[in-house]
Design a protein around this motif. Structure first.
Motif, PDB file in Angstrom:
ATOM      1  N   ARG A 329       0.838  -1.206   0.000  1.00  0.00           N
ATOM      2  CA  ARG A 329       0.000   0.000   0.000  1.00  0.00           C
ATOM      3  C   ARG A 329       0.876   1.261   0.000  1.00  0.00           C
ATOM      4  NH1 ARG A 329      -5.220  -1.154   2.317  1.00  0.00           N
ATOM      5  NH2 ARG A 329      -5.529  -3.397   2.224  1.00  0.00           N
ATOM      6  N   VAL A 330       1.973   1.216   0.757  1.00  0.00           N
ATOM      7  CA  VAL A 330       2.868   2.366   0.885  1.00  0.00           C
ATOM      8  C   VAL A 330       4.279   1.906   0.563  1.00  0.00           C
ATOM      9  CG1 VAL A 330       3.788   4.119   2.440  1.00  0.00           C
ATOM     10  CG2 VAL A 330       1.391   3.404   2.655  1.00  0.00           C
ATOM     11  N   HIS A 331       4.881   2.462  -0.481  1.00  0.00           N
ATOM     12  CA  HIS A 331       6.225   2.053  -0.920  1.00  0.00           C
ATOM     13  C   HIS A 331       7.223   3.130  -0.522  1.00  0.00           C
ATOM     14  CE1 HIS A 331       9.686   1.147  -3.432  1.00  0.00           C
ATOM     15  NE2 HIS A 331       9.166  -0.065  -3.634  1.00  0.00           N
ATOM     16  N   HIS A 332       8.204   2.737   0.277  1.00  0.00           N
ATOM     17  CA  HIS A 332       9.203   3.671   0.802  1.00  0.00           C
ATOM     18  C   HIS A 332      10.539   3.517   0.069  1.00  0.00           C
ATOM     19  CE1 HIS A 332      10.713   5.715   4.774  1.00  0.00           C
ATOM     20  NE2 HIS A 332      11.190   6.303   3.693  1.00  0.00           N
ATOM     21  N   LYS A 333      11.074   2.334   0.098  1.00  0.00           N
ATOM     22  CA  LYS A 333      12.364   2.055  -0.533  1.00  0.00           C
ATOM     23  C   LYS A 333      12.301   0.682  -1.202  1.00  0.00           C
ATOM     24  CE  LYS A 333      15.259   4.714   2.696  1.00  0.00           C
ATOM     25  NZ  LYS A 333      14.248   5.741   2.823  1.00  0.00           N
ATOM     26  N   PRO A 334      13.139   0.444  -2.231  1.00  0.00           N
ATOM     27  CA  PRO A 334      14.203   1.294  -2.779  1.00  0.00           C
ATOM     28  C   PRO A 334      13.651   2.293  -3.796  1.00  0.00           C
ATOM     29  CG  PRO A 334      14.180  -0.791  -3.916  1.00  0.00           C
ATOM     30  CD  PRO A 334      13.125  -0.890  -2.857  1.00  0.00           C
ATOM     31  N   MET A 335      14.454   3.321  -4.078  1.00  0.00           N
ATOM     32  CA  MET A 335      14.056   4.314  -5.063  1.00  0.00           C
ATOM     33  C   MET A 335      14.269   3.814  -6.484  1.00  0.00           C
ATOM     34  SD  MET A 335      12.723   6.967  -3.636  1.00  0.00           S
ATOM     35  CE  MET A 335      12.889   8.343  -4.784  1.00  0.00           C
ATOM     36  N   LYS A 336      15.277   2.919  -6.669  1.00  0.00           N
ATOM     37  CA  LYS A 336      15.602   2.409  -7.992  1.00  0.00           C
ATOM     38  C   LYS A 336      15.814   0.909  -7.919  1.00  0.00           C
ATOM     39  CE  LYS A 336      17.837   6.660  -9.607  1.00  0.00           C
ATOM     40  NZ  LYS A 336      19.084   7.246 -10.176  1.00  0.00           N
ATOM     41  N   PRO A 337      15.715   0.215  -9.078  1.00  0.00           N
ATOM     42  CA  PRO A 337      15.958  -1.235  -9.071  1.00  0.00           C
ATOM     43  C   PRO A 337      17.366  -1.567  -8.628  1.00  0.00           C
ATOM     44  CG  PRO A 337      14.925  -0.526 -11.120  1.00  0.00           C
ATOM     45  CD  PRO A 337      15.328   0.722 -10.390  1.00  0.00           C
ATOM     46  N   GLY A 338      17.524  -2.710  -7.972  1.00  0.00           N
ATOM     47  CA  GLY A 338      18.829  -3.190  -7.536  1.00  0.00           C
ATOM     48  C   GLY A 338      19.072  -4.598  -8.023  1.00  0.00           C
ATOM     49  N   SER A 339      19.784  -5.366  -7.212  1.00  0.00           N
ATOM     50  CA  SER A 339      20.168  -6.717  -7.635  1.00  0.00           C
ATOM     51  C   SER A 339      19.100  -7.764  -7.335  1.00  0.00           C
ATOM     52  CB  SER A 339      21.477  -7.116  -6.941  1.00  0.00           C
ATOM     53  OG  SER A 339      21.318  -7.079  -5.526  1.00  0.00           O
ATOM     54  N   ASP A 340      18.115  -7.433  -6.486  1.00  0.00           N
ATOM     55  CA  ASP A 340      17.095  -8.401  -6.103  1.00  0.00           C
ATOM     56  C   ASP A 340      15.980  -8.412  -7.140  1.00  0.00           C
ATOM     57  OD1 ASP A 340      15.209 -10.012  -4.982  1.00  0.00           O
ATOM     58  OD2 ASP A 340      15.002  -8.889  -3.106  1.00  0.00           O
ATOM     59  N   PRO A 341      15.827  -9.506  -7.900  1.00  0.00           N
ATOM     60  CA  PRO A 341      14.796  -9.533  -8.943  1.00  0.00           C
ATOM     61  C   PRO A 341      13.379  -9.573  -8.380  1.00  0.00           C
ATOM     62  CG  PRO A 341      15.802 -11.697  -8.718  1.00  0.00           C
ATOM     63  CD  PRO A 341      16.600 -10.758  -7.845  1.00  0.00           C
ATOM     64  N   HIS A 342      13.239  -9.916  -7.076  1.00  0.00           N
ATOM     65  CA  HIS A 342      11.916  -9.998  -6.453  1.00  0.00           C
ATOM     66  C   HIS A 342      11.538  -8.713  -5.724  1.00  0.00           C
ATOM     67  CE1 HIS A 342      11.938 -14.239  -7.421  1.00  0.00           C
ATOM     68  NE2 HIS A 342      13.077 -14.391  -6.788  1.00  0.00           N
ATOM     69  N   GLU A 343      12.397  -7.696  -5.781  1.00  0.00           N
ATOM     70  CA  GLU A 343      12.143  -6.459  -5.050  1.00  0.00           C
ATOM     71  C   GLU A 343      10.913  -5.740  -5.607  1.00  0.00           C
ATOM     72  OE1 GLU A 343      12.660  -4.991  -2.035  1.00  0.00           O
ATOM     73  OE2 GLU A 343      14.810  -4.990  -2.449  1.00  0.00           O
ATOM     74  N   CYS A 344      10.103  -5.196  -4.709  1.00  0.00           N
ATOM     75  CA  CYS A 344       8.982  -4.362  -5.129  1.00  0.00           C
ATOM     76  C   CYS A 344       9.497  -2.943  -5.370  1.00  0.00           C
ATOM     77  CB  CYS A 344       7.892  -4.354  -4.061  1.00  0.00           C
ATOM     78  SG  CYS A 344       7.193  -5.981  -3.741  1.00  0.00           S
ATOM     79  N   LEU A 345       9.031  -2.332  -6.434  1.00  0.00           N
ATOM     80  CA  LEU A 345       9.634  -1.082  -6.891  1.00  0.00           C
ATOM     81  C   LEU A 345       8.611   0.038  -6.985  1.00  0.00           C
ATOM     82  CD1 LEU A 345      11.750  -2.652  -9.779  1.00  0.00           C
ATOM     83  CD2 LEU A 345      12.563  -2.028  -7.487  1.00  0.00           C
ATOM     84  N   LYS A 346       9.128   1.254  -7.217  1.00  0.00           N
ATOM     85  CA  LYS A 346       8.254   2.368  -7.523  1.00  0.00           C
ATOM     86  C   LYS A 346       7.527   2.070  -8.831  1.00  0.00           C
ATOM     87  CE  LYS A 346       9.899   4.947  -4.089  1.00  0.00           C
ATOM     88  NZ  LYS A 346       9.157   5.070  -2.831  1.00  0.00           N
ATOM     89  N   SER A 347       6.384   2.711  -9.037  1.00  0.00           N
ATOM     90  CA  SER A 347       5.524   2.363 -10.163  1.00  0.00           C
ATOM     91  C   SER A 347       6.218   2.462 -11.505  1.00  0.00           C
ATOM     92  CB  SER A 347       4.290   3.260 -10.164  1.00  0.00           C
ATOM     93  OG  SER A 347       3.488   3.002  -9.057  1.00  0.00           O
ATOM     94  N   LYS A 348       7.062   3.465 -11.686  1.00  0.00           N
ATOM     95  CA  LYS A 348       7.648   3.663 -13.013  1.00  0.00           C
ATOM     96  C   LYS A 348       8.649   2.575 -13.380  1.00  0.00           C
ATOM     97  CE  LYS A 348      11.411   6.869 -11.721  1.00  0.00           C
ATOM     98  NZ  LYS A 348      11.982   8.188 -12.014  1.00  0.00           N
ATOM     99  N   TYR A 349       9.149   1.835 -12.356  1.00  0.00           N
ATOM    100  CA  TYR A 349      10.078   0.745 -12.634  1.00  0.00           C
ATOM    101  C   TYR A 349       9.393  -0.621 -12.602  1.00  0.00           C
ATOM    102  CZ  TYR A 349      13.653   4.246 -11.571  1.00  0.00           C
ATOM    103  OH  TYR A 349      14.436   5.367 -11.549  1.00  0.00           O
ATOM    104  N   SER A 350       8.226  -0.679 -11.999  1.00  0.00           N
ATOM    105  CA  SER A 350       7.626  -1.979 -11.717  1.00  0.00           C
ATOM    106  C   SER A 350       7.088  -2.637 -12.976  1.00  0.00           C
ATOM    107  CB  SER A 350       6.491  -1.818 -10.703  1.00  0.00           C
ATOM    108  OG  SER A 350       5.877  -3.050 -10.460  1.00  0.00           O
TER     109      SER A 350
END
Length: 1045
Positions: A329-350
């Motif tokens: 519901r609320v996304h804080h971090k990370p600001m940009k994609p990293g090495s974790d392929p399962h990381e949840c991202l900001k909308s523009k990267y997701s």
């Protein structure tokens, strides 16, 4: 070579210790009692206010991620907490220190959408006077345009703060946000860091906070608290407390703030010297001091932590691999994609399809529901409408009153009235959509497509279908037992035998043993449907298998009615439809004379004034509605012709995009090989959990062994004594001698339907209640017996006569609930006459729990009978506005006296005789019948006998039989709002009755801060593994230690 700072080493040690603890234990240790804590001197301290229930482990995503200032605890259940609170005035709060430019709030659009969903919350930015005067001109214009308010504050650091640091310190940036504590013009505020993006509905946070709860999460690397988010109900005393703490508290990297230490972490964590350590110490470690201050001001205050994976996502740390990013519901971090392929991202990267926030809050909520961002509710409402205004408003009003948490989806099927503005009113809060007029009510393809769409939007476990003539009298008490159910409509013709055979043949493709249980109409307004059944049966490919031309030729125009067409489609996919006790038909010609009305009900069982949903109340069409509600109703400006024909709207491929010209004939059915033969093995038991599955039970053969519905999965004592009656089983006998003492009896019968589980897995809600009662009985030296097989014959002669042409099985099922309830009086009669000569016998419903383990509840009830010179202890429903004079039959405590024995022998015999009645009762009543349920019988007997009041004590249900709905919402006005506010902390509460709320029992008894069962998370009551695995390890275990006593 790597170089490590002192702080980094402490952080690594902290993470290592937390991971090691998680690996070693697999879960945190939960204290056994919420109401009490033990201080260092061993004294019991009373908690001043109630906490929300803890998160359902199946819904909680993060692990070891919430704490109470000293240790890890289960996260608070935001949704359950929010459901108890009405919407209020809210604000989303940000802050900034320094020169502000356009980049300062990068996710303002998402904040606006979230605020719009959160009851149109304000958006504030906290700034000092100096910084506010220095805002970049472009930023200033943007804030003006978007309605963002700059809230000027006096300081960024609290005045005369004892600990400060000149360099490399985040004090001002972190502590300016303390001003959110004093924004008491709002019912609740939520503070967010500027780098947060909103990806879902945050209204539950604000509603929960408005109850006096301070909500935070832990940090992305396991820090005890992340200061980037908090929510609370503001009060000036809280801001003053923070200022005082800043003046008094020093800081040390070894001992933390005010020498309170770093628990539950093993040492320093990132931000410990700034806001994160400051907030955690003040609001969690010193929570008791704040609670006392707020209590003196008449305010609640409880500091809780919630699931960070959902409400403050900060990397995947502590979120499981199975976690789906649509839950954020609320996304804080990370600001940009990293090495974790399962990381949840900001909308523009997701790459995950996120909720697209629309300007219209209703559309945004619909999109969020459709994508799974909002939570799944147990019940949702589908309300198709046309141009009837008053009935729509009245039904909407009552649905929202009794089911405040339930989503409501209103579909406009043609017509000129625009109900959209009405749905946008805060009191109604429903989803509205306009559709072309297709007269769906009489056109199956259109009906199925639209109801399936509604189900996907509602995302609820069950869908309740509403019509403008449905009067909702209360929240339902009897949970659904089948896949769909409505009115007992025996006043319309049933389907032909040929149609029944045809549909069973279709259904046996999915279930070879399927047979239709109900052949009439009945799926009208007030009916329920399992969402899974709708989504399967109403699929286009399944609808196209049905030969509508053949059915129409055989059954006539009724084939096209949604009432009948839904029965057809569900049966064709082997989903079970059977009438629901909570849905009734209003008969305008029902007699007023009680004797005539009783005869009328026998002929027309759908006549039931006590049901929750009453169909055919046409007077609602002329109801008076409020001026503001009438003003909110608009008219569409375009004029589109409505469809009025029956069976004339058809879809070529079963979906709306392929609609044929109107009118048209149904497309030819796809070729299907009907399986008309029912395999021989189907004659045996099908559903292991139900007594109805056993032929011996159906034949009322008491001597037949019932291996398919036995006592397996119940918490049996190792030794079963010879004094047990019938096939009853002993759970516990803590008496120090044979004979005398107090016996608790509980009937636990497996009804048809999924509620009671199977022998392989007795439901956790039931196990938690039985284990809780066993713990109390064991603790105070009483005995406990369960009856799992009802007395035979179960089906009585007068009931069989009333069933007419129904089969033995269907007649048994029709009377099953009432007959099961009558077993309570049989048990009381049986054990009051037992050779054990028990001093008292207590009967508890299977969903009632003894929750006050600090003292002996049963002994206290016995003392009440002695004090008042009475024989039987009954309870009322005085927690409800109209319940003080109404007996609830779920808790009965009887002294072993002749009058008690006579009473329950009288009521049982009167039930056996049915409409004939018992001419002369032993307790003095004359010519009185008990052909309904046992609770009505007791109420009628009390009214009929002046002498009964001299022998029966009617005690307060608030204390001895309180409905568990008081923990969240009762759907009816309650009398004691302190009970609602205090919940489990209410010192009056002795017995909690989960009537109509069965599935929340284990969440209360196992998953809160108390283990009421005394067996721990792996014991019989709370184990997630199932009863057969748990019972062997805990049925005769050692007593758990309760901290209170």
């Amino acid at each position: 070579m790597w170089s490590w700072s002192f702080q980094q080493l402490f952080l690594l040690i902290c993470i290592y210790l937390q991971l090691a603890k998680s690996i070693e234990t697999g879960h945190h240790h939960r204290p056994t009692l919420l109401r009490h804590e033990i201080s260092s001197d061993g004294l019991v301290q009373q908690m001043p206010n109630v906490q929300p229930q803890r998160e359902d482990p199946e819904r909680q995503h993060c692990s070891d991620c919430c704490n109470d200032g000293q240790k890890n605890v289960a996260c608070a259940d935001v949704e359950a907490c929010a459901a108890t609170m009405a919407a209020g005035r809210y604000a989303l709060v940000f802050s900034f220190v320094g020169k502000m430019g356009l980049e300062a709030v990068p996710f303002l659009e998402s904040a606006k959408a979230a605020a719009n969903l959160a009851n149109k919350a304000d958006i504030l930015i906290l700034m000092t006077q100096r910084d506010a005067q220095d805002i970049n001109l472009s930023a200033h214009k943007l804030f003006q345009k978007e309605g963002v308010q700059v809230h000027v504050v006096e300081w960024a650091l609290p005045p005369r703060m004892k600990y400060t640091k000149r360099e490399n310190w985040c004090g001002e940036k972190d502590l300016i946000r303390l001003h959110a504590l004093g924004l008491d013009d709002y019912d609740a505020v939520a503070y967010f860091d500027n780098d947060i993006e909103f990806q879902g509905d945050i209204l539950p946070i604000l509603r929960c906070a408005s109850a006096g709860n301070f909500l935070t999460t832990n940090g992305g690397l396991g820090e005890a608290l992340n200061v980037g988010f908090f929510a609370l109900k503001p009060h000036r005393l809280l801001l003053k407390a923070a200022e005082d703490f800043a003046q008094e508290a020093d800081y040390s990297e070894l001992t933390g703030w005010a020498k309170e230490g770093w628990k539950p972490c093993g040492g320093y964590y990132v931000g410990g010297e700034c806001g994160q350590g400051f907030f955690h110490t003040l609001f969690y470690k010193r929570q008791r001091i704040l609670q006392q201050k707020m209590l003196e001001a008449g305010q609640n205050w409880t500091a809780l932590q919630i699931d960070k994976c959902v409400w403050n996502y900060q990397t995947s740390f502590q979120c499981p691999k199975s976690f789906h990013c649509s839950n954020v519901r609320v996304h804080h971090k990370p600001m940009k994609p990293g090495s974790d392929p399962h990381e949840c991202l900001k909308s523009k990267y997701s790459k995950v399809a996120r909720t697209s926030y629309l300007a219209d809050a209703r559309s945004a909520r619909s999109a969020a529901l459709a994508q799974g961002v909002l939570p799944v509710r147990r019940f949702g409402f589908y309300f198709p409408v046309h141009d009837q205004v008053q009935g729509v408003v009245e039904v909407l009003k009552s649905a929202r009153h009794f089911y405040p948490e339930a989503p409501i989806y209103m579909l406009q099927d043609g017509g000129s009235i625009d109900f959209g503005p009405l749905c946008r009113m805060q009191r109604f809060n429903c989803i509205f959509q306009r559709a072309p007029g297709e007269n769906s009510r009489w056109n199956p393809h259109s009906w199925f497509a639209r109801m399936r769409d509604a189900t996907e939007i509602l995302r609820s476990e069950y869908v309740i279908y509403l019509e403008p003539d449905v009067k909702i009298t209360r929240r339902h008490h009897i949970d659904p037992k089948h896949d769909a159910g409505g009115v007992y409509d025996n006043f319309n013709p049933r389907m032909s035998a040929e149609t029944k055979d045809y549909l069973e043949g279709l259904g046996r493709e999915r279930d070879p043993c399927f047979s239709i249980s109900w052949t009439h109409f009945g799926l009208c307004g007030g009916s329920y449907f399992r969402s899974e059944a709708i989504l399967d049966a109403f699929k286009p490919q399944n609808i196209l298998r049905i030969d509508w031309q053949r059915l129409s030729a055989k059954e006539g125009d009724k084939t096209m009615s949604s009432d009948f067409a839904m029965l057809v489609a569900l049966s064709a996919r082997a989903w079970t439809v059977y009438p629901w006790e909570e849905t009734a038909q209003h008969f305008n010609d029902a007699p007023s004379d009680p004797a005539d009305l009783l005869s009328f009900r026998k002929q027309w069982p759908a006549c039931n004034e006590s049901a929750a949903f009453q169909h055919n109340h046409k007077e609602l069409y002329h109801a008076t509605i409020a001026d503001d509600e009438r003003a909110a109703i608009a008219h569409f400006t375009d004029h589109v012709l409505d469809t009025t024909c029956h069976g004339c709207v058809w879809y070529k491929d079963g979906s709306p995009r392929s609609v044929l010209s109107i009118p048209s004939r149904p497309p030819d059915a796809e070729g299907v090989n009907l399986n008309l033969a029912r395999p021989s093995h189907c004659d045996g038991p099908r559903h292991v959990g139900s007594l109805l599955a056993d032929p011996g039970y159906i034949r009322n053969a008491g001597s037949v062994e019932l291996p398919f519905a036995g006592s397996a999965g119940l918490p049996l004592a190792e030794h079963q004594p010879p004094w047990l009656l019938k096939k009853d089983v002993l759970v516990e006998d803590g008496r120090d001698k044979d004979g005398g003492g107090i016996l608790v009896v509980q009937p636990v019968f497996m009804e048809a339907g999924p509620l009671w589980g199977t022998l392989q897995s007795r439901p956790r809600w039931l196990r938690s209640i039985l284990a809780t009662n066993r713990f109390h009985v064991r603790r105070y030296g009483h005995a406990m017996v369960i009856r799992w097989l009802p007395s035979q014959p179960q089906l009585l002669e007068w009931q069989r006569q009333q069933c007419g042409e129904l089969s033995e099985k269907d007649c048994t099922q029709k009377n099953e609930r009432e007959n099961f309830n009558w077993e309570k009086h049989r048990m009381l009669e049986d054990y009051l006459k037992s050779s054990q000569n028990f001093s008292y016998v207590m009967m508890l419903d299977a969903d009632a729990a003894l929750v006050r383990h600090e003292h002996d509840i049963l002994a206290a009830m016995a003392d009440q009978l002695t004090t008042h010179h009475r024989d039987v202890f009954l309870t009322n429903e005085d927690w409800l506005a109209n319940g003080a004079k109404r007996i609830n039959g779920g808790v009965i405590f009887a002294k072993n006296s002749q009058w008690s024995k006579d009473l329950f022998q009288d009521t049982t015999e009167a039930h056996v005789l049915g409409p004939r009645g018992l001419k002369s009762w032993r307790i003095g009543i004359q010519n009185h019948q008990c052909s309904s349920n046992e609770q009505i019988c007791l109420n009628d007997a009390m009214a009929a006998s002046s002498d009964m009041g001299a022998h029966a004590l009617l005690a307060s249900g608030i204390q001895y039989n309180r409905g568990a709905c008081t923990l969240h919402h009762c759907g009816e006005p309650i009398t004691d709002h302190d009970a609602l506010r205090m919940g489990l902390d209410d010192s009056q509460l002795e017995v909690l009755h989960f009537m109509g709320d069965h599935t929340m029992a284990d969440k209360v008894l196992c998953d809160g801060s108390i283990d009421f069962t005394g067996g721990g998370s792996s014991g019989y009551g709370c184990s997630q593994r199932g009863s057969l695995l748990a019972v062997n390890s805990s049925a005769v275990g050692e007593e758990a230690v309760f901290l209170c006593c």
